[in-house]
Write a protein that holds these residues in place. Sequence first.
Motif, PDB file in Angstrom:
ATOM      1  N   ILE A 123      39.450  42.073  48.797  1.00 54.34           N
ATOM      2  CA  ILE A 123      38.211  42.531  47.946  1.00 54.34           C
ATOM      3  C   ILE A 123      39.156  42.024  46.449  1.00 54.34           C
ATOM      4  CG2 ILE A 123      38.587  44.842  47.439  1.00 54.34           C
ATOM      5  CD1 ILE A 123      35.244  42.444  47.653  1.00 54.34           C
ATOM      6  N   ASP A 124      40.125  42.385  46.323  1.00 56.55           N
ATOM      7  CA  ASP A 124      40.668  42.391  44.619  1.00 56.55           C
ATOM      8  C   ASP A 124      41.087  40.767  44.790  1.00 56.55           C
ATOM      9  OD1 ASP A 124      40.740  44.877  44.411  1.00 56.55           O
ATOM     10  OD2 ASP A 124      42.873  45.443  45.038  1.00 56.55           O
ATOM     11  N   ASP A 125      41.481  40.237  45.798  1.00 57.87           N
ATOM     12  CA  ASP A 125      41.908  38.822  45.546  1.00 57.87           C
ATOM     13  C   ASP A 125      40.459  37.882  45.283  1.00 57.87           C
ATOM     14  OD1 ASP A 125      44.524  39.171  45.950  1.00 57.87           O
ATOM     15  OD2 ASP A 125      44.738  38.694  48.062  1.00 57.87           O
ATOM     16  N   ARG A 176      37.613  38.902  44.066  1.00 58.19           N
ATOM     17  CA  ARG A 176      37.132  39.307  42.850  1.00 58.19           C
ATOM     18  C   ARG A 176      37.902  38.573  41.657  1.00 58.19           C
ATOM     19  NH1 ARG A 176      39.090  43.174  39.119  1.00 58.19           N
ATOM     20  NH2 ARG A 176      37.605  43.804  37.536  1.00 58.19           N
ATOM     21  N   ARG A 177      39.437  38.576  41.758  1.00 62.17           N
ATOM     22  CA  ARG A 177      40.200  37.893  40.661  1.00 62.17           C
ATOM     23  C   ARG A 177      39.744  36.420  40.813  1.00 62.17           C
ATOM     24  NH1 ARG A 177      44.664  35.255  41.903  1.00 62.17           N
ATOM     25  NH2 ARG A 177      44.825  36.317  43.904  1.00 62.17           N
ATOM     26  N   LYS A 178      39.871  35.871  41.705  1.00 63.49           N
ATOM     27  CA  LYS A 178      39.335  34.252  41.976  1.00 63.49           C
ATOM     28  C   LYS A 178      38.208  34.087  41.076  1.00 63.49           C
ATOM     29  CE  LYS A 178      42.151  33.759  45.801  1.00 63.49           C
ATOM     30  NZ  LYS A 178      42.278  33.350  47.427  1.00 63.49           N
ATOM     31  N   VAL A 179      37.061  34.984  41.553  1.00 63.14           N
ATOM     32  CA  VAL A 179      35.688  34.719  41.056  1.00 63.14           C
ATOM     33  C   VAL A 179      35.755  34.838  39.382  1.00 63.14           C
ATOM     34  CG1 VAL A 179      33.423  35.633  41.043  1.00 63.14           C
ATOM     35  CG2 VAL A 179      34.515  35.252  43.073  1.00 63.14           C
ATOM     36  N   ILE A 180      36.399  35.934  38.916  1.00 63.68           N
ATOM     37  CA  ILE A 180      36.503  35.993  37.576  1.00 63.68           C
ATOM     38  C   ILE A 180      37.271  35.056  36.860  1.00 63.68           C
ATOM     39  CG2 ILE A 180      37.265  37.679  35.789  1.00 63.68           C
ATOM     40  CD1 ILE A 180      36.561  40.063  37.698  1.00 63.68           C
ATOM     41  N   THR A 181      38.359  34.508  37.498  1.00 63.44           N
ATOM     42  CA  THR A 181      39.141  33.324  36.871  1.00 63.44           C
ATOM     43  C   THR A 181      38.343  32.191  36.710  1.00 63.44           C
ATOM     44  OG1 THR A 181      41.038  34.425  37.819  1.00 63.44           O
ATOM     45  CG2 THR A 181      41.285  32.171  36.879  1.00 63.44           C
TER      46      THR A 181
END
Length: 322
Positions: free
Chosen positions: A223-225, A227-232
């Motif tokens: 979930i952290d990975d 989230r990071r990709k979506v925000i980036t």
Amino acid sequence: MNEITPGIHNLMRENKFVTGDEMKLIIAFVNGLKDDTGTLQQFENDSNDLIIFHYENMVQGNNPRPSDVESGMGYEMRPLNGGARPAAPVTQNAYFSQFRSSIPGRIPGFSSTNNWRFVNNIYDKARATTYATVAGVLTAAGALIGQGVNMLAVEGAKAGGQQYEDIKSSRMALIGGTAGLASAALFFLLRNHLITGQTERNERFINATKRVVKAKMKLTKFIDDTRRKVITDTSKCKEKFNTLKRANYGIRDDQPGSGSQATREALAMIEAFIFTSLATSREVQANIVMDGQTFVSFTVDGNEHPMSEAVFNIFQDIGSVF
């Protein structure tokens, strides 16, 4: 590749010493641990003695007790959960009171004084070795005195008068000494038996907890990975989402009703979760649930998003291509 779902299912399947109900309690306990304090890594990587000592103070009360573990081996680990305690309905369950770094101070039938309170740290191997040695010495001494008792019995049978009374008194004194030594030897042997039993009980709990921690850490990393990709790069993730939706699930925005209704509903929920909740999130926590229709749950900025196993599998397929 979907590796998280089989790992979660295996928590309930591969339990030699932990029942299904006990595993659910452990899952609830692990869900109550903070992800941001390194607590999960502590449970996965630290030694059993330090884990149990800090676990004990975290779960079993508000008055931490001093321990040989900390003073003798060094303070190598921060307090579990950053000093916080998991939810009371979890930790107040009697199941969690079984696991400790000590054994009872007094053994019924031996002594009511504090002189017998020897074991504050069951992981002190030197102390356990000493107890075994003392028990062996006392047993050997008892055997020698027992031999003396038998010899006096033979001599007493030959003697008469005052000599007989003297030998009888000596024999009774030796019998008392033999009983005392046997009792002391039994005490030390029983101590080591209790230490071994408590250590094994702790180890089974820790091993089961580490399995849950490992599964939760994989879920958290996913979930952290994602989230990071979506925000980036939200646009790039949106494009990949639409491509996968058409290629893998046969759903096209220009063809209403394409694909199954269940799949359309699942994808609509996942799309909203990814591009509305995750894309603007500040804090996300992942939990293993396995209760009813809820397989996992994600708490995003205080809002809970439960997912069934079927929905989570689709979400995992999508997140893995971002």
